[in-house]
Design an enzyme around this catalytic site. Sequence first.
Site, PDB file in Angstrom:
ATOM      1  N   LYS A  53     -18.585  -5.532   7.386  1.00  0.00           N
ATOM      2  CA  LYS A  53     -18.389  -4.390   8.194  1.00  0.00           C
ATOM      3  C   LYS A  53     -18.936  -2.950   7.670  1.00  0.00           C
ATOM      4  CE  LYS A  53     -14.768  -6.382  11.141  1.00  0.00           C
ATOM      5  NZ  LYS A  53     -13.465  -6.599  11.225  1.00  0.00           N
ATOM      6  N   GLN A  97      -7.765  -4.438   9.362  1.00  0.00           N
ATOM      7  CA  GLN A  97      -8.341  -5.924   9.377  1.00  0.00           C
ATOM      8  C   GLN A  97      -7.031  -6.704   9.500  1.00  0.00           C
ATOM      9  OE1 GLN A  97     -11.311  -6.916   9.177  1.00  0.00           O
ATOM     10  NE2 GLN A  97     -10.449  -8.936   9.868  1.00  0.00           N
ATOM     11  N   ASP A 120     -11.418  -0.769  17.638  1.00  0.00           N
ATOM     12  CA  ASP A 120     -11.020  -2.090  17.937  1.00  0.00           C
ATOM     13  C   ASP A 120     -10.811  -2.265  19.268  1.00  0.00           C
ATOM     14  OD1 ASP A 120     -11.881  -4.135  15.977  1.00  0.00           O
ATOM     15  OD2 ASP A 120      -9.867  -3.639  15.033  1.00  0.00           O
TER      16      ASP A 120
END
Length: 284
Positions: A53, A97, A120
């Site tokens: 990422k 994460q 997200d």
Amino acid sequence: MACIIDGKRISAEIREKLKIDIANLKTERGIVPSLAVVIVGDDPASRVYVNNKKRACDEIGIMSYEFALPCDTSQAELLSLIDELNRRADVNGILVQMPLPAHINESSVIERINPIKDVDAFHEINVGKLMTGNFNFLPCTPAGIVRLLDESNIDIAGKHCVIISRSNIVGKPLAMLMLHRDATVTICHSKTSNLAEICRTADILVSAVGRANFITSDMVAPGTVVIDVGINRGGDGKIRGDVDFENVKQVTSYITPVPGGVGPMTICMLMHNAVTAALLQSGD
Ligand code: NAP
């Protein structure tokens, strides 16, 4: 014989366009989108995802900040970092994460992120917005799947889409997205009876189970579009999807490979969401 949907190529083209948009935002409006990535502990797979990422951010001009916390970080410490990132004007997107260590409650962490920075799209507010169709952010993997279909000129409206997954990150949001695109949707899971029979009625079949060779050619009707979300590491260290690719591709019209299918699109959609977050926070 199927047409292979090349997620690597499609995602590279989208990233190239994003790079131009980001450069224009900087020169014309002084906006530099930014993403804070939080990782807790030393899970090797999570480390690879975070590195990917960050590299994707660097390549297209998104500013990234990494916060790597030890695995004994308390929930209170993590929540206080989220509070700080919520306050910081130089942070547009926040990504924690997953998975987190077992002593930390994942949903309380997700709910602490300001929804306008929730790239997200896991926060309950963003989940609700997806339900109504009034969304700012789409969850990355489902958005990537729909984009793959669009870029391959595969019609969704009126098609029967069978999704094997009811997870919060893939199955449920994808079902909602496909509904918004006028598909007829069937969601399957581990308690579904007659799974193979249902799969054979699909025009578009999406598998996100997490088991190699789960989808075999006898489960797929000729001409089906097969999207493989699974990521399964074999004993040989190689990554495989859920689909018995070599045999299933003989039957399908389109199929995504693993690696190089859905995976690269997920990161691409995250980058897209970071840009959206920056625009939303600039007042657009
Ligand atoms: P998850 O939360 O464990 O969900 C798996 C789903 O598969 C569940 O809904 C489960 O049903 C269903 N399932 C399990 N066994 C089944 C069976 N025998 N028959 C029918 N359904 C069955 O996993 P996840 O986090 O969504 O991830 C799923 C896979 O996708 C993993 O391999 C993951 O690595 C991969 N993934 C890839 C990407 C990407 O970017 N490519 C992104 C996210 C996830 P129940 O609900 O009944 O348990």
